[in-house]
Design a protein around this motif. Structure first.
Motif, PDB file in Angstrom:
ATOM      1  N   SER A  37       0.925  -1.171  -0.056  1.00  0.00           N
ATOM      2  CA  SER A  37       0.055  -0.016  -0.105  1.00  0.00           C
ATOM      3  C   SER A  37       0.835   1.134   0.121  1.00  0.00           C
ATOM      4  O   SER A  37       2.030   1.316   0.404  1.00  0.00           O
ATOM      5  N   ILE A  38       0.244   2.347  -0.200  1.00  0.00           N
ATOM      6  CA  ILE A  38       0.865   3.694  -0.139  1.00  0.00           C
ATOM      7  C   ILE A  38       1.535   3.765   1.066  1.00  0.00           C
ATOM      8  O   ILE A  38       2.569   4.516   1.173  1.00  0.00           O
ATOM      9  N   THR A  39       0.865   3.418   2.367  1.00  0.00           N
ATOM     10  CA  THR A  39       1.144   3.783   3.678  1.00  0.00           C
ATOM     11  C   THR A  39       2.504   2.881   3.963  1.00  0.00           C
ATOM     12  O   THR A  39       3.400   3.648   4.458  1.00  0.00           O
ATOM     13  N   LYS A  40       2.417   1.870   3.439  1.00  0.00           N
ATOM     14  CA  LYS A  40       3.911   0.948   3.749  1.00  0.00           C
ATOM     15  C   LYS A  40       4.839   1.529   3.022  1.00  0.00           C
ATOM     16  O   LYS A  40       6.217   1.573   3.316  1.00  0.00           O
ATOM     17  N   ALA A  41       4.985   1.783   1.551  1.00  0.00           N
ATOM     18  CA  ALA A  41       5.732   2.434   0.834  1.00  0.00           C
ATOM     19  C   ALA A  41       6.318   3.820   1.524  1.00  0.00           C
ATOM     20  O   ALA A  41       7.465   3.969   1.246  1.00  0.00           O
ATOM     21  N   SER A  42       5.501   4.618   2.065  1.00  0.00           N
ATOM     22  CA  SER A  42       5.821   5.848   2.859  1.00  0.00           C
ATOM     23  C   SER A  42       6.777   5.519   3.988  1.00  0.00           C
ATOM     24  O   SER A  42       7.689   6.548   4.410  1.00  0.00           O
ATOM     25  N   GLN A  43       6.893   4.339   4.341  1.00  0.00           N
ATOM     26  CA  GLN A  43       7.808   4.056   5.646  1.00  0.00           C
ATOM     27  C   GLN A  43       9.258   4.076   5.278  1.00  0.00           C
ATOM     28  O   GLN A  43      10.013   4.412   5.928  1.00  0.00           O
ATOM     29  N   PHE A  44       9.482   4.144   3.870  1.00  0.00           N
ATOM     30  CA  PHE A  44      10.917   4.229   3.678  1.00  0.00           C
ATOM     31  C   PHE A  44      11.777   5.415   3.798  1.00  0.00           C
ATOM     32  O   PHE A  44      12.725   5.469   4.122  1.00  0.00           O
ATOM     33  N   THR A  45      10.754   6.504   3.745  1.00  0.00           N
ATOM     34  CA  THR A  45      11.406   7.908   3.990  1.00  0.00           C
ATOM     35  C   THR A  45      11.106   8.153   5.695  1.00  0.00           C
ATOM     36  O   THR A  45      11.942   8.710   6.222  1.00  0.00           O
ATOM     37  N   ALA A  46       9.847   7.578   6.095  1.00  0.00           N
ATOM     38  CA  ALA A  46       9.209   8.038   7.480  1.00  0.00           C
ATOM     39  C   ALA A  46      10.611   7.406   8.551  1.00  0.00           C
ATOM     40  O   ALA A  46      10.881   7.900   9.571  1.00  0.00           O
ATOM     41  N   ILE A  47      11.012   6.109   8.133  1.00  0.00           N
ATOM     42  CA  ILE A  47      11.747   5.442   9.327  1.00  0.00           C
ATOM     43  C   ILE A  47      13.267   6.154   9.388  1.00  0.00           C
ATOM     44  O   ILE A  47      13.677   6.356  10.500  1.00  0.00           O
ATOM     45  N   ILE A  48      13.662   6.907   8.393  1.00  0.00           N
ATOM     46  CA  ILE A  48      15.039   7.616   8.661  1.00  0.00           C
ATOM     47  C   ILE A  48      14.726   8.875   9.490  1.00  0.00           C
ATOM     48  O   ILE A  48      15.414   9.139  10.380  1.00  0.00           O
ATOM     49  N   MET A  49      13.486   9.636   9.089  1.00  0.00           N
ATOM     50  CA  MET A  49      13.339  10.752  10.113  1.00  0.00           C
ATOM     51  C   MET A  49      13.052  10.342  11.259  1.00  0.00           C
ATOM     52  O   MET A  49      13.342  11.183  12.283  1.00  0.00           O
ATOM     53  N   LEU A  50      12.375   9.275  11.599  1.00  0.00           N
ATOM     54  CA  LEU A  50      11.951   8.753  13.122  1.00  0.00           C
ATOM     55  C   LEU A  50      13.394   8.655  13.708  1.00  0.00           C
ATOM     56  O   LEU A  50      13.541   8.965  15.008  1.00  0.00           O
ATOM     57  N   PHE A  51      14.360   7.866  13.165  1.00  0.00           N
ATOM     58  CA  PHE A  51      15.681   7.782  13.756  1.00  0.00           C
ATOM     59  C   PHE A  51      16.514   9.071  14.048  1.00  0.00           C
ATOM     60  O   PHE A  51      17.191   9.171  15.091  1.00  0.00           O
ATOM     61  N   LEU A  52      16.368  10.213  12.997  1.00  0.00           N
ATOM     62  CA  LEU A  52      17.086  11.267  13.280  1.00  0.00           C
ATOM     63  C   LEU A  52      16.370  11.924  14.448  1.00  0.00           C
ATOM     64  O   LEU A  52      16.902  12.691  15.064  1.00  0.00           O
ATOM     65  N   ALA A  53      14.930  11.658  14.698  1.00  0.00           N
ATOM     66  CA  ALA A  53      14.492  12.377  15.922  1.00  0.00           C
ATOM     67  C   ALA A  53      14.881  11.893  17.140  1.00  0.00           C
ATOM     68  O   ALA A  53      15.129  12.633  18.121  1.00  0.00           O
ATOM     69  N   ILE A  54      15.067  10.467  17.036  1.00  0.00           N
ATOM     70  CA  ILE A  54      15.352   9.798  18.594  1.00  0.00           C
ATOM     71  C   ILE A  54      16.677   9.647  18.668  1.00  0.00           C
ATOM     72  O   ILE A  54      17.222   9.233  19.779  1.00  0.00           O
ATOM     73  N   SER A  55      17.693   9.922  17.886  1.00  0.00           N
ATOM     74  CA  SER A  55      18.831   9.520  17.763  1.00  0.00           C
ATOM     75  C   SER A  55      19.957  10.216  18.876  1.00  0.00           C
ATOM     76  O   SER A  55      20.886   9.983  19.466  1.00  0.00           O
ATOM     77  N   PRO A  56      19.395  11.747  18.919  1.00  0.00           N
ATOM     78  CA  PRO A  56      20.047  12.597  20.078  1.00  0.00           C
ATOM     79  C   PRO A  56      20.013  11.647  21.375  1.00  0.00           C
ATOM     80  O   PRO A  56      21.000  11.952  22.112  1.00  0.00           O
ATOM     81  N   ILE A  57      18.871  11.229  21.835  1.00  0.00           N
ATOM     82  CA  ILE A  57      18.720  10.410  22.949  1.00  0.00           C
ATOM     83  C   ILE A  57      19.566   9.130  23.162  1.00  0.00           C
ATOM     84  O   ILE A  57      20.214   9.044  23.792  1.00  0.00           O
ATOM     85  N   ILE A  58      19.429   8.331  21.880  1.00  0.00           N
ATOM     86  CA  ILE A  58      19.972   7.159  22.028  1.00  0.00           C
ATOM     87  C   ILE A  58      21.526   7.180  21.994  1.00  0.00           C
ATOM     88  O   ILE A  58      22.199   6.769  22.747  1.00  0.00           O
TER      89      ILE A  58
END
Length: 378
Positions: A37-58
């Motif tokens: 689906s469109i939603t699943k394909a959107s995860q290819f970009t979203a996943i990197i954004m998510l890790f950029l958000a939480i990486s300063p903490i990790i």
């Protein structure tokens, strides 16, 4: 700073951002290829954004100090390998797995590059940071256009193989860097984070950037599917050309001082940029690809004006804990981007493009009211 060192850093930034955004114009093609689906394909970009958000903490808790050059080389090797495997992946699960591994190392590479850039020439930190912003924008632009061109003229697999080659060149160059210092990674204390969030100026700017980047990432992520809906004959390269407006970010980041001077102060500039951004977003409902192409230049102009001025404002409001306040700014920014790359695709699938745009306009209108209400505190 040696010119050659600066060239290496800028080249590395451009390649990493190209890797980040290369999948965006290809999402309809990848959705078809992997039958998702469109939603699943959107995860290819979203996943990197998510890790950029939480990486300063990790990374803040795992590493206090680390050799920046070593981290840069090791992370780049992982990125080199994962891009080869992305080209070889034949199903959605494998592709997402390698994309998730990339999401883990991209923040490490960007942290190293930022540390090296800030430490290598202490006299020109502000100028170097504007070069950093301009290079990230240029990388995002090049990555999208380059991937669309290669996917249309060859095949999408070659997008990832050629990125691997570019990463290999960057590893060779990084070895030649004269810098051997350490990257200091902030370990955020909960009490410090809470005290910054209690300051209404910071919480307002963070919320502003969360909302603005949510809308911006949402439009750019759903855009390829919208274009295919308007005309199914549109090629991946034609889709990627719609992102040319992204280049406005370079102009804005290099001329931010003049823009602020013209509108008298930062908060006026943010408000005018926000109103302009909202006004252009409304017109994205027009179902014409040429109109969209032109509107996206203005759309990017509005977003980058708000982003560039907000970054400067957030960094100048507190003389101490600068690395923590800018780290929190990036966390809110990329969290907005991650959610914006995912949630709007669900709404688009169920209710269509216009409903997505109306939702974006409502979010921007609410944050605009908040800025108007709190403008006196700045």
């Amino acid at each position: 700073m040696k010119r050659f060192d600066l060239f290496i850093i800028v080249y590395c930034i451009i390649i990493v951002l190209s890797v980040m955004y290369a999948t965006q114009p290809l999402q309809p093609l990848l959705a078809r290829e992997f039958n998702v689906s469109i939603t699943k394909a959107s995860q290819f970009t979203a996943i990197i954004m998510l890790f950029l958000a939480i990486s300063p903490i990790i990374y803040g808790y795992l590493l206090e100090k680390v050799n920046a050059k070593k981290m840069l080389i090791n992370s780049s090797i992982v990125l080199f390998v994962t891009n080869i495997f992305l080209g070889l992946s034949t199903n959605y699960e494998w592709f997402l797995l390698f994309r998730t591994i990339e999401a883990l190392v991209v923040p490490a590479i960007l942290t190293s590059l930022m540390s090296i850039l800030a430490s290598i020439d202490k006299e020109n930190v502000k100028f170097n940071m504007s070069i950093y912003v301009a290079a990230t924008v240029f990388g995002g632009l090049v990555g999208r256009i380059f991937s669309g061109f290669i996917a249309t003229n060859f095949s999408y697999q070659y997008v990832f193989y050629s990125l691997s080659l570019a990463i290999l060149i960057s590893i060779y160059f990084v070895n030649k860097l004269s810098y051997e210092g350490e990257a200091t990674i902030v370990k955020p204390k909960i009490s410090d984070v809470l005290s910054i969030l209690k300051d209404k100026r910071f919480s307002t700017i963070y919320l502003l950037m969360f909302c603005v980047f949510f809308v911006f990432a949402g439009v750019l992520n759903v855009l390829p599917f919208r274009v295919k809906d308007i005309s199914s004959q549109t090629s991946e390269f034609q889709i990627s050309l719609l992102y040319l407006g992204y280049g406005m970010g370079i102009l804005v980041s290099l001329n931010s001082k003049k823009i602020i001077k013209y509108f008298r102060n930062e908060i006026n500039t943010i408000l005018i940029g926000l109103i302009f951004f909202l006004f252009i977003t409304i017109f994205l409902t027009v179902p014409n690809i040429i109109t969209m192409f032109m509107l996206l230049f203005l759309f990017c102009l509005g977003m980058f004006t708000v982003h560039t001025v907000s970054t400067g404002l957030a960094n100048s409001m507190k003389s101490s804990q600068k690395s923590l306040t800018s780290g929190m700014y990036l966390t809110f920014y990329y969290l907005g981007g991650a959610m914006g790359s995912y949630i709007p695709s669900i709404i688009y699938e169920k209710f269509g493009w216009n409903v997505v745009i109306y939702m974006f306009c409502a979010i921007l209108f609410m944050i605009m009211l908040l800025i108007v209400k709190r403008r006196r505190i700045f």
